[in-house]
Design a protein around this motif. Structure first.
Motif, PDB file in Angstrom:
ATOM      1  N   VAL A  42     -47.408  84.723 -31.047  1.00 33.63           N
ATOM      2  CA  VAL A  42     -48.423  84.305 -30.108  1.00 33.63           C
ATOM      3  C   VAL A  42     -49.091  83.047 -30.656  1.00 33.63           C
ATOM      4  CG1 VAL A  42     -50.599  84.966 -29.016  1.00 33.63           C
ATOM      5  CG2 VAL A  42     -48.795  86.648 -29.318  1.00 33.63           C
ATOM      6  N   ASP A  43     -49.308  82.106 -29.767  1.00 27.34           N
ATOM      7  CA  ASP A  43     -49.922  80.849 -30.174  1.00 27.34           C
ATOM      8  C   ASP A  43     -51.312  81.117 -30.730  1.00 27.34           C
ATOM      9  OD1 ASP A  43     -50.189  78.186 -30.560  1.00 27.34           O
ATOM     10  OD2 ASP A  43     -50.519  77.689 -28.458  1.00 27.34           O
ATOM     11  N   ASP A  44     -51.572  80.597 -31.915  1.00 22.89           N
ATOM     12  CA  ASP A  44     -52.864  80.818 -32.552  1.00 22.89           C
ATOM     13  C   ASP A  44     -53.740  79.578 -32.460  1.00 22.89           C
ATOM     14  OD1 ASP A  44     -51.356  79.293 -34.269  1.00 22.89           O
ATOM     15  OD2 ASP A  44     -51.915  80.395 -36.075  1.00 22.89           O
ATOM     16  N   GLN A  45     -53.487  78.774 -31.435  1.00 22.91           N
ATOM     17  CA  GLN A  45     -54.291  77.585 -31.201  1.00 22.91           C
ATOM     18  C   GLN A  45     -54.727  77.530 -29.748  1.00 22.91           C
ATOM     19  OE1 GLN A  45     -52.205  74.099 -32.493  1.00 22.91           O
ATOM     20  NE2 GLN A  45     -52.600  74.536 -34.638  1.00 22.91           N
ATOM     21  N   ILE A  46     -55.875  76.894 -29.550  1.00 21.26           N
ATOM     22  CA  ILE A  46     -56.392  76.688 -28.205  1.00 21.26           C
ATOM     23  C   ILE A  46     -56.696  75.207 -28.032  1.00 21.26           C
ATOM     24  CG2 ILE A  46     -57.369  78.988 -27.863  1.00 21.26           C
ATOM     25  CD1 ILE A  46     -60.092  77.792 -28.767  1.00 21.26           C
ATOM     26  N   TYR A  49     -61.781  70.611 -24.796  1.00 22.82           N
ATOM     27  CA  TYR A  49     -61.842  69.259 -24.254  1.00 22.82           C
ATOM     28  C   TYR A  49     -63.156  68.573 -24.585  1.00 22.82           C
ATOM     29  CZ  TYR A  49     -57.604  70.307 -21.719  1.00 22.82           C
ATOM     30  OH  TYR A  49     -56.309  70.621 -21.397  1.00 22.82           O
ATOM     31  N   PHE A  50     -63.036  67.297 -25.009  1.00 25.47           N
ATOM     32  CA  PHE A  50     -64.190  66.481 -25.346  1.00 25.47           C
ATOM     33  C   PHE A  50     -64.081  65.140 -24.625  1.00 25.47           C
ATOM     34  CE2 PHE A  50     -63.540  69.350 -28.922  1.00 25.47           C
ATOM     35  CZ  PHE A  50     -64.779  69.954 -28.976  1.00 25.47           C
ATOM     36  N   SER A  51     -65.189  64.437 -24.548  1.00 28.13           N
ATOM     37  CA  SER A  51     -65.268  63.175 -23.835  1.00 28.13           C
ATOM     38  C   SER A  51     -64.713  62.024 -24.661  1.00 28.13           C
ATOM     39  CB  SER A  51     -66.739  62.887 -23.498  1.00 28.13           C
ATOM     40  OG  SER A  51     -66.881  61.593 -22.968  1.00 28.13           O
ATOM     41  N   THR A  52     -64.093  61.071 -23.968  1.00 24.42           N
ATOM     42  CA  THR A  52     -63.721  59.828 -24.626  1.00 24.42           C
ATOM     43  C   THR A  52     -65.001  59.056 -24.941  1.00 24.42           C
ATOM     44  OG1 THR A  52     -63.452  58.768 -22.463  1.00 24.42           O
ATOM     45  CG2 THR A  52     -61.455  59.650 -23.518  1.00 24.42           C
ATOM     46  N   VAL A  59     -60.371  64.614 -23.380  1.00 22.03           N
ATOM     47  CA  VAL A  59     -59.178  64.688 -24.220  1.00 22.03           C
ATOM     48  C   VAL A  59     -59.164  66.040 -24.906  1.00 22.03           C
ATOM     49  CG1 VAL A  59     -58.004  63.714 -26.236  1.00 22.03           C
ATOM     50  CG2 VAL A  59     -59.156  62.197 -24.622  1.00 22.03           C
ATOM     51  N   ALA A  60     -58.004  66.678 -24.939  1.00 25.55           N
ATOM     52  CA  ALA A  60     -57.875  67.989 -25.580  1.00 25.55           C
ATOM     53  C   ALA A  60     -57.704  67.835 -27.083  1.00 25.55           C
ATOM     54  CB  ALA A  60     -56.687  68.747 -25.008  1.00 25.55           C
ATOM     55  N   GLU A  61     -58.400  68.679 -27.810  1.00 28.36           N
ATOM     56  CA  GLU A  61     -58.177  68.831 -29.252  1.00 28.36           C
ATOM     57  C   GLU A  61     -57.728  70.266 -29.486  1.00 28.36           C
ATOM     58  OE1 GLU A  61     -61.101  65.892 -31.782  1.00 28.36           O
ATOM     59  OE2 GLU A  61     -61.568  68.004 -31.728  1.00 28.36           O
ATOM     60  N   GLN A  62     -56.749  70.431 -30.359  1.00 31.39           N
ATOM     61  CA  GLN A  62     -56.294  71.785 -30.682  1.00 31.39           C
ATOM     62  C   GLN A  62     -57.146  72.348 -31.803  1.00 31.39           C
ATOM     63  OE1 GLN A  62     -52.080  71.959 -31.430  1.00 31.39           O
ATOM     64  NE2 GLN A  62     -51.745  72.435 -29.282  1.00 31.39           N
ATOM     65  N   PRO A  83     -66.253  67.365 -31.313  1.00 37.48           N
ATOM     66  CA  PRO A  83     -64.891  66.913 -31.627  1.00 37.48           C
ATOM     67  C   PRO A  83     -64.694  66.638 -33.113  1.00 37.48           C
ATOM     68  CG  PRO A  83     -66.164  65.123 -30.693  1.00 37.48           C
ATOM     69  CD  PRO A  83     -67.025  66.346 -30.609  1.00 37.48           C
ATOM     70  N   GLU A  84     -63.456  66.768 -33.541  1.00 37.06           N
ATOM     71  CA  GLU A  84     -63.083  66.409 -34.909  1.00 37.06           C
ATOM     72  C   GLU A  84     -62.725  64.928 -34.986  1.00 37.06           C
ATOM     73  OE1 GLU A  84     -59.959  69.198 -35.777  1.00 37.06           O
ATOM     74  OE2 GLU A  84     -61.391  70.826 -36.131  1.00 37.06           O
ATOM     75  N   SER A  85     -62.234  64.385 -33.912  1.00 37.55           N
ATOM     76  CA  SER A  85     -61.854  62.977 -33.858  1.00 37.55           C
ATOM     77  C   SER A  85     -63.092  62.098 -33.702  1.00 37.55           C
ATOM     78  CB  SER A  85     -60.909  62.734 -32.681  1.00 37.55           C
ATOM     79  OG  SER A  85     -60.717  61.351 -32.472  1.00 37.55           O
ATOM     80  N   GLU A  86     -63.117  61.003 -34.428  1.00 40.20           N
ATOM     81  CA  GLU A  86     -64.235  60.064 -34.325  1.00 40.20           C
ATOM     82  C   GLU A  86     -64.212  59.298 -33.006  1.00 40.20           C
ATOM     83  OE1 GLU A  86     -64.287  57.557 -37.762  1.00 40.20           O
ATOM     84  OE2 GLU A  86     -64.370  59.253 -39.141  1.00 40.20           O
ATOM     85  N   ASN A  87     -63.076  59.335 -32.310  1.00 35.87           N
ATOM     86  CA  ASN A  87     -62.934  58.621 -31.042  1.00 35.87           C
ATOM     87  C   ASN A  87     -63.411  59.430 -29.840  1.00 35.87           C
ATOM     88  OD1 ASN A  87     -61.722  56.531 -32.465  1.00 35.87           O
ATOM     89  ND2 ASN A  87     -59.682  57.383 -32.169  1.00 35.87           N
TER      90      ASN A  87
END
Length: 179
Positions: A42-46, A49-52, A59-62, A83-87
């Motif tokens: 079973v996928d253990d990730q979801i 969604y965060f804003s650009t 944009v989806a982050e796993q 979000p984890e991404s700085e973008n």
């Protein structure tokens, strides 16, 4: 005129039956392997969604999930982390809590505390991105087709005046980009 019938000898019949049995067993084994792999791994990730940065798209982050924890509370917790991404930018106001939820067939009813409204920064685009970051994150689950948002157990017409929340909302592909 009598038709000529071909009669298979008993040895030939046994060979044909043996081949058919092997084929049937092979097909059953393949089906079983596919079934097991789909259910065991079973996928253990979801996706959350965060804003650009320009506040135009989502944009989806796993994110990794904890198998023994409640998945629906994990999703809002991940959205609250940001979000984890700085973008990318956060879409959920501070102090937002999911009080409870109910899955009624394929409609997920989410009951949030009033911080979702009271701490929201406002604006039509901000409201749109906040609501659909929630809706798209939850409708990414197979069992959820739409999301109804409540505040403190009450149905609301809108969050901050721009988006109709009086009905369940479905995934919004138009807001999503791969960025």
């Amino acid at each position: 005129m009598a038709e000529k019938q071909s009669i298979l000898n008993p040895e030939m019949k046994r060979k044909i039956l043996a081949v058919m049995r092997i084929l049937l067993l092979t097909a059953a084994l393949v089906y079983l392997l596919i079934f097991i792999s789909n259910n065991l791994f079973v996928d253990d990730q979801i996706n959350v969604y965060f804003s650009t940065e320009d506040a135009q798209y989502l944009v989806a982050e796993q994110r990794e999930i904890i198998e023994d924890d409640d998945l629906y509370f994990q999703i809002i917790a991940e959205l609250n982390k940001g979000p984890e991404s700085e973008n990318l930018s956060a879409t959920i106001p501070e102090e937002v809590e999911l009080l409870e939820y109910d899955l009624d067939e394929d409609v997920l009813i989410l009951n949030f505390n009033s911080a979702l409204r009271e701490n929201h920064w406002g604006g039509s685009t901000g409201e749109l991105l906040t609501i659909y970051s929630i809706v798209n994150s939850y409708t990414a689950l197979n069992e959820v087709q739409s999301v109804q948002i409540l505040l403190e157990g009450q149905e609301v017409e809108t969050l901050v005046g721009h988006l109709d929340l009086s009905r369940p909302l479905m995934y919004n592909q138009e807001l999503v980009t791969d960025n």
